[in-house]
Design an enzyme around this catalytic site. Structure first.
Site, short mmCIF file in Angstrom:
data_model
loop_
_atom_site.label_atom_id
_atom_site.label_comp_id
_atom_site.label_asym_id
_atom_site.label_seq_id
_atom_site.Cartn_x
_atom_site.Cartn_y
_atom_site.Cartn_z
N LYS A 24 1.07 73.61 -33.00
CA LYS A 24 1.82 74.22 -34.10
C LYS A 24 1.46 75.70 -34.19
O LYS A 24 0.39 76.15 -33.75
CB LYS A 24 1.54 73.52 -35.43
CG LYS A 24 0.09 73.61 -35.94
CD LYS A 24 -0.26 74.90 -36.67
CE LYS A 24 -1.74 74.99 -37.03
NZ LYS A 24 -2.17 76.31 -37.50
N GLY A 74 -6.55 77.78 -33.15
CA GLY A 74 -5.64 77.98 -34.27
C GLY A 74 -4.28 77.35 -34.06
O GLY A 74 -3.32 77.69 -34.74
N SER A 90 -3.34 67.46 -33.71
CA SER A 90 -2.17 66.85 -33.09
C SER A 90 -2.58 65.63 -32.25
O SER A 90 -1.88 64.61 -32.24
CB SER A 90 -1.42 67.87 -32.23
OG SER A 90 -0.14 67.40 -31.89
N ASP A 115 -4.57 69.58 -41.16
CA ASP A 115 -3.32 69.75 -40.41
C ASP A 115 -2.75 68.44 -39.87
O ASP A 115 -1.66 68.43 -39.31
CB ASP A 115 -3.54 70.70 -39.22
CG ASP A 115 -3.73 72.15 -39.65
OD1 ASP A 115 -3.26 72.51 -40.75
OD2 ASP A 115 -4.35 72.92 -38.89
#
Length: 300
Positions: free
Chosen positions: A13, A101, A107, A139
């Site tokens: 991302k 980052g 993920s 995240d």
């Protein structure tokens, strides 16, 4: 041993906008950010084990192969929450740079949650998986869905929005690591210029590529760029070479540039390769998945 396997794509991302609103009582920071997925991805392969254990392997260096790994934590969370007695072998083919980052670890964890939901036949909805993901990292919930979203709270509250206009994304990571905790600790929340996230949402909603580029903003740059001049050098170089918009992703150190035209991407790619070895030219993915039928999954 059962040879049932599932292989899942785990995309990176980038943050189109990242704002920090203040410090929370739980020690985390209150954030508001717009994230979108790009077509740079790890591949997570899950093999069902009848033995009650979790094993983990990775092709990438600097990836922990024990309980520090977020994919391992994802498997353990499901085992403990639902009393699963079977095991899993996790193999991660790394393409996303580590500590960059770009939410590579998050993920991988999201892909593990989604794959094990099927492999272990848990029957969870994607929303239920996203709630579990928030227990692993800020995240992970976003990574469960992918696509484009506004994330609030500490990043776990997800509001899906339209994808941005399609474009090329150039990612460049200098050979350094950045401590996210240190960046947040040194952030002066009282004296930062906040990005206009509402303006970014309008730009995306109206499919205005130029406005998307002009509204890019990340308050963490105020800490990372002075601490790590290599990051600022890449950002300045990418702008000079002709990127339409340039921003650091997350707490860094990766910098991304947006491009409408492939010819310019190639020129800037070649210009950056001279002093930065990790450079990737990819496309925005933009769209997420509403249910498990749509996520990128392959049965082996």
């Amino acid at each position: 041993m059962n040879d049932k396997k599932i292989s899942i794509k785990a995309p990176a991302k980038i943050n189109l906008s990242l704002d920090v609103l203040g410090k929370r009582k739980d020690g985390y920071h209150e954030v508001k950010m717009i994230m979108t997925t790009v077509d740079l991805a790890d591949r997570v392969e899950l093999t069902l084990l009848e033995e009650n254990k979790i094993t983990i392997e990775s092709t990438g260096g600097f990836v922990p192969l024990d309980q520090r790994n977020l994919a391992y934590q994802a498997a353990m969370l499901l085992k403990e929450t639902f009393g699963v007695k079977k095991g899993v072998g996790i193999h991660i083919s790394k393409n996303i740079p580590v500590a960059a980052g770009l939410a590579g670890g998050s993920s991988d964890a999201a892909a593990t949650l989604k794959g094990l939901n099927e492999l272990w036949e848990l029957g969870l909805s994607i929303d239920e998986v996203a709630v579990l993901g928030a227990k692993i990292g800020s995240d992970v919930s976003f990574c469960v869905y992918g696509g484009t979203a506004i994330a609030t709270g500490r990043g776990e509250h997800i509001e899906h929005i339209k994808p941005p206009p399609p474009c090329w994304v150039l990612l460049a990571k200098p050979p350094i690591g950045v401590s996210t905790a240190e960046v947040y600790r040194k952030l002066d929340v009282q004296n930062i210029e906040h990005p206009d996230i509402d303006a970014m949402v309008r730009a995306i909603d109206t499919y205005d590529y130029e406005a998307v580029c002009s509204q890019l903003g990340n308050v963490l740059e105020t800490v990372t760029l002075p601490l790590y001049p290599e990051v600022k050098q890449i950002k300045d170089q990418m702008s000079r070479l002709g990127a339409d918009g340039v921003l650091m992703s997350g707490s860094g150190p990766t910098v991304f540039g947006l491009f409408q035209h492939e010819s310019r991407v190639n020129r800037v790619y070649n210009g950056l390769r001279g002093f930065c070895t990790e450079v990737y030219a990819v496309r925005l993915l933009g769209e997420g998945q509403d249910d498990f039928k749509d996520y990128n999954r392959e049965k082996l």
